[in-house]
Design a protein around this motif. Structure first.
Motif, PDB file in Angstrom:
ATOM      1  N   ILE A   1       0.836  -1.202   0.000  1.00 35.49           N
ATOM      2  CA  ILE A   1       0.000   0.000   0.000  1.00 35.49           C
ATOM      3  C   ILE A   1       0.869   1.250   0.000  1.00 35.49           C
ATOM      4  O   ILE A   1       0.580   2.216  -0.711  1.00 35.49           O
TER       5      ILE A   1
ATOM      6  N   ILE B   1       2.056   1.770  -3.479  1.00 34.25           N
ATOM      7  CA  ILE B   1       0.989   2.354  -4.302  1.00 34.25           C
ATOM      8  C   ILE B   1       0.935   3.867  -4.080  1.00 34.25           C
ATOM      9  O   ILE B   1       0.843   4.639  -5.042  1.00 34.25           O
ATOM     10  N   CYS B   2       1.022   4.298  -2.833  1.00 37.26           N
ATOM     11  CA  CYS B   2       0.996   5.737  -2.535  1.00 37.26           C
ATOM     12  C   CYS B   2       2.193   6.457  -3.142  1.00 37.26           C
ATOM     13  O   CYS B   2       2.044   7.561  -3.693  1.00 37.26           O
TER      14      CYS B   2
ATOM     15  N   VAL C   1       1.550   6.827  -6.833  1.00 38.49           N
ATOM     16  CA  VAL C   1       0.581   7.907  -7.095  1.00 38.49           C
ATOM     17  C   VAL C   1       1.293   9.255  -7.096  1.00 38.49           C
ATOM     18  O   VAL C   1       1.076  10.080  -7.981  1.00 38.49           O
TER      19      VAL C   1
ATOM     20  N   ILE D   1      -3.136  11.432   0.428  1.00 42.34           N
ATOM     21  CA  ILE D   1      -3.615  10.102   0.042  1.00 42.34           C
ATOM     22  C   ILE D   1      -3.938   9.343   1.329  1.00 42.34           C
ATOM     23  O   ILE D   1      -3.137   9.340   2.266  1.00 42.34           O
TER      24      ILE D   1
ATOM     25  N   VAL E   1      -5.409   5.396   2.308  1.00 43.38           N
ATOM     26  CA  VAL E   1      -5.851   4.071   1.870  1.00 43.38           C
ATOM     27  C   VAL E   1      -6.009   3.215   3.119  1.00 43.38           C
ATOM     28  O   VAL E   1      -5.075   3.101   3.917  1.00 43.38           O
TER      29      VAL E   1
ATOM     30  N   ILE F   1     -10.522   4.730  -0.065  1.00 43.72           N
ATOM     31  CA  ILE F   1      -9.377   5.402  -0.685  1.00 43.72           C
ATOM     32  C   ILE F   1      -9.785   6.845  -0.915  1.00 43.72           C
ATOM     33  O   ILE F   1     -10.824   7.116  -1.518  1.00 43.72           O
TER      34      ILE F   1
ATOM     35  N   TYR G   1      -6.477   4.247  -9.959  1.00 44.12           N
ATOM     36  CA  TYR G   1      -5.197   3.543  -9.943  1.00 44.12           C
ATOM     37  C   TYR G   1      -5.012   2.809  -8.604  1.00 44.12           C
ATOM     38  O   TYR G   1      -4.618   1.639  -8.575  1.00 44.12           O
ATOM     39  N   CYS G   2      -5.308   3.486  -7.510  1.00 42.66           N
ATOM     40  CA  CYS G   2      -5.133   2.881  -6.175  1.00 42.66           C
ATOM     41  C   CYS G   2      -5.972   1.619  -6.010  1.00 42.66           C
ATOM     42  O   CYS G   2      -5.442   0.584  -5.600  1.00 42.66           O
TER      43      CYS G   2
ATOM     44  N   THR H   1      -4.796  -1.226  -8.426  1.00 44.34           N
ATOM     45  CA  THR H   1      -3.485  -1.761  -8.048  1.00 44.34           C
ATOM     46  C   THR H   1      -3.574  -2.518  -6.733  1.00 44.34           C
ATOM     47  O   THR H   1      -2.954  -3.577  -6.569  1.00 44.34           O
ATOM     48  N   LEU H   2      -4.348  -2.001  -5.787  1.00 44.82           N
ATOM     49  CA  LEU H   2      -4.551  -2.704  -4.517  1.00 44.82           C
ATOM     50  C   LEU H   2      -5.118  -4.096  -4.776  1.00 44.82           C
ATOM     51  O   LEU H   2      -4.601  -5.094  -4.259  1.00 44.82           O
TER      52      LEU H   2
END
Length: 118
Positions: free
Chosen positions: A31, A34-35, A38, A48, A50, A66, A82-83, A86-87
């Protein structure tokens, strides 16, 4: 903002609740990655958040949230999409759907390791 809530049915079966399990340290690492991604893809993003719940999640309650803020909505909306995508594809969180008289472990079709064995 994406707020994923628990559905009350799946393929005609009544869902009582969901149960989530995770490889927690790896999930947190993924996670965070992912951040970071971004922030590289959308430099205007300011904040951000999540969060994915673990354990029992009753129907209609949120299992994932999110939130992304930026000066322009297009960047925020693209980053949120995207988050979540991708998660679902890379974070080791597993979902068990509990029905009235049975249960089923669910597989994300986006998940790269599940598709590699097929």
């Amino acid at each position: 903002l994406c707020l994923g809530t628990t559905r009350n049915n799946f393929e005609g079966k009544k869902v009582i609740h969901l149960e989530y399990e995770a490889y927690t340290s790896m999930a947190e690492t993924e996670i965070k990655k992912i951040c970071r991604d971004v922030r590289q893809k959308w430099p205007s993003v300011k904040h951000i958040a999540v969060h994915h719940r673990l354990g029992v999640v009753p129907i209609t309650e949120a299992s994932v949230i999110i939130a992304v803020s930026s000066p322009h909505r297009a960047e925020s909306l693209e980053a949120v999409m995207y988050c979540i995508n991708t998660l679902k594809a890379s974070v080791p969180i597993w979902k068990k759907e509990i029905y009235e008289d049975e249960y089923s472990w669910k597989e994300n079709k986006e998940c790269f390791w599940a598709n590699s064995e097929k």
